[in-house]
Enzyme design. Structure first.
Site, PDB file in Angstrom:
ATOM      1  N   HIS A  65     -21.138  23.662 -23.853  1.00  0.00           N
ATOM      2  CA  HIS A  65     -20.034  23.143 -23.046  1.00  0.00           C
ATOM      3  C   HIS A  65     -19.890  21.645 -23.287  1.00  0.00           C
ATOM      4  CE1 HIS A  65     -20.456  26.793 -20.222  1.00  0.00           C
ATOM      5  NE2 HIS A  65     -19.430  26.975 -21.055  1.00  0.00           N
ATOM      6  N   HIS A 193     -27.670  23.567 -20.335  1.00  0.00           N
ATOM      7  CA  HIS A 193     -26.392  23.233 -19.698  1.00  0.00           C
ATOM      8  C   HIS A 193     -26.620  22.164 -18.631  1.00  0.00           C
ATOM      9  CE1 HIS A 193     -23.888  26.870 -20.921  1.00  0.00           C
ATOM     10  NE2 HIS A 193     -25.074  27.173 -21.383  1.00  0.00           N
ATOM     11  N   GLU A 267     -29.879  24.625 -16.173  1.00  0.00           N
ATOM     12  CA  GLU A 267     -28.843  23.692 -15.718  1.00  0.00           C
ATOM     13  C   GLU A 267     -29.574  22.414 -15.336  1.00  0.00           C
ATOM     14  OE1 GLU A 267     -25.420  24.269 -15.904  1.00  0.00           O
ATOM     15  OE2 GLU A 267     -24.938  25.234 -14.001  1.00  0.00           O
TER      16      GLU A 267
HETATM   17  N1  LIG Z   1     -25.004  34.223 -18.666  1.00  0.00           N
HETATM   18  C1  LIG Z   1     -24.766  33.032 -18.059  1.00  0.00           C
HETATM   19  N2  LIG Z   1     -25.771  32.168 -17.857  1.00  0.00           N
HETATM   20  C2  LIG Z   1     -25.560  30.968 -17.273  1.00  0.00           C
HETATM   21  C3  LIG Z   1     -24.307  30.600 -16.823  1.00  0.00           C
HETATM   22  C4  LIG Z   1     -24.087  29.270 -16.155  1.00  0.00           C
HETATM   23  C5  LIG Z   1     -23.288  28.300 -17.035  1.00  0.00           C
HETATM   24  C6  LIG Z   1     -23.329  26.948 -16.364  1.00  0.00           C
HETATM   25 SE1  LIG Z   1     -22.138  25.639 -17.024  1.00  0.00          SE
HETATM   26  C7  LIG Z   1     -21.831  28.767 -17.199  1.00  0.00           C
HETATM   27  O1  LIG Z   1     -21.106  28.839 -16.217  1.00  0.00           O
HETATM   28  O2  LIG Z   1     -21.461  29.068 -18.360  1.00  0.00           O
HETATM   29  C8  LIG Z   1     -23.232  31.475 -17.019  1.00  0.00           C
HETATM   30  C9  LIG Z   1     -23.468  32.683 -17.640  1.00  0.00           C
HETATM   31 CL1  LIG Z   1     -22.165  33.781 -17.929  1.00  0.00          CL
HETATM   32 ZN   LIG Z   2     -22.432  24.884 -19.197  1.00  0.00          ZN
HETATM   33 ZN   LIG Z   3     -22.994  24.020 -15.728  1.00  0.00          ZN
END
Ligand SMILES: Nc1ncc(C[C@H](C[SeH])C(=O)O)cc1Cl
Ligand SMILES: [Zn+2]
Ligand SMILES: [Zn+2]
Ligand SMILES: [Zn+2]
Ligand SMILES: [Zn+2]
Length: 305
Positions: A65, A193, A267
């Site tokens: 991201h 993340h 995170e």
């Molecule tokens: N499998 C996953 N593991 C962690 C997350 C959290 C991150 C945090 Se930015 C997101 O929203 O893409 C989201 C998903 Cl879909």
């Molecule tokens: Zn992220």
């Molecule tokens: Zn995040």
């Protein structure tokens, strides 16, 4: 040096990748795993500090991201720490004698560049979409794990757009292909993340429990306890669907279903004071906390019979 406690432009990160591989030719190898939509290279650094054959490996990707700048900062910090503290820090030496690392510092270079030049808050990649002027796919909704069900959107104009089909994006396809072709040696998957200080285990894409849930839960609990003990900071932990939100198409769930049974998403800092705009003065603390969690998990996996 203060290099690791500042954020860096995409160009500086590419220079750092090439310099690091060049300066440690017998320990670090730059692997071109693919390219982005705008044809920027996706380099993973393979760290192999002990030439014992057929070592297991941990994969760490950063920068999926674009706006989560602390993520690439951690990947650079981690490589530097590994190279600097091998044969100095006992735990890191034990881990590196036992395990190789694949570190992908910027999985979404087009998006990262865009946050430096046009929009600091950009999240997705930068691929144009049919029938709309809206740009970009959320790469962490583009993997083939309950793809595009609740928690993702088929609307290209949203931040959680799942893409036209699973692995539609060159960036997610590159990572999925590499993991598929190295799944025998890659024992641990980790995606970095920000923000909210969480240690996430599968599943996020369903409320169902992962088959080794209690083992994974124990690992992230121990990691969070260590961070509290050594750095007085609070990280929450658990299955994504329980502690953050139900969301499909994530890289960690997909890697888990591929067979990489130790799969995590971190995170990093903070909990909302600065959010994605974490100041450079907080990079060191955030990276130390994440490093402790990586060490905790690596040592636990190594202890397994
Ligand atoms: N499998 C996953 N593991 C962690 C997350 C959290 C991150 C945090 Se930015 C997101 O929203 O893409 C989201 C998903 Cl879909
Ligand atoms: Zn992220
Ligand atoms: Zn995040
Ligand atoms: Zn040279
Ligand atoms: Zn290979």
């Amino acid at each position: 040096s203060t290099f690791y406690y500042r954020y860096h432009t995409l160009e500086d990160i590419y220079d750092w990748i090439n310099r690091t591989a060049h300066d440690y030719p017998d320990k670090v190898k730059a692997i071109l795993v693919g390219s982005s939509y705008e044809k920027r290279p996706l380099y993973a650094l393979k760290l192999s500090l002990n030439n014992r054959p057929n070592k297991k490996a941990m994969w760490i990707d950063c920068g999926i991201h674009a706006r989560e700048w602390i993520s690439p900062a951690f990947c650079l910090f981690f490589v530097h720490y590994s190279l600097s503290f091998y044969n100095i820090n006992a735990e890191m030496t034990q881990i590196l004698d036992n395990m190789d690392f694949y570190v992908l510092p910027v999985m979404n270079p087009d998006g990262y560049k865009y946050t430096w030049t046009k929009n600091r808050m950009w999240r997705k990649n930068r691929s144009p979409q049919k029938g709309t002027s809206c740009i970009g796919v959320d790469l962490n909704r583009n993997f083939d794990a309950n793809w595009c069900t609740t928690g993702a959107s088929p609307d290209p104009c949203t931040e959680i757009y799942c893409g036209p089909f699973p692995e539609s994006e060159p960036e997610s396809q590159a990572v999925a292909n590499f993991l598929r072709s190295h799944k025998e040696s890659i024992q641990i998957y980790l995606s970095i993340h920000s923000y909210s200080q969480m240690l996430i285990i599968p599943y996020s894409c369903t409320e169902d429990e992962a088959e080794n849930h209690s083992e994974l839960y124990e690992m992230v609990k121990t990691a969070a306890d260590n961070i509290k003990r050594y750095y007085k900071n609070i990280y929450t932990y658990g299955a994504g669907a329980q502690i953050i939100y139900l969301a499909p198409g994530g890289s960690d769930d997909w890697a888990y279903n591929l067979g990489i049974k130790y799969s995590f998403t971190f995170e990093l800092q903070d909990r909302g004071k600065y959010g994605f705009l974490l100041p450079p003065s907080d990079i060191q603390g955030a990276c130390n906390e994440a490093l402790l969690a990586v060490k905790t998990i690596a040592l636990k996996v190594m202890e397994k019979p």
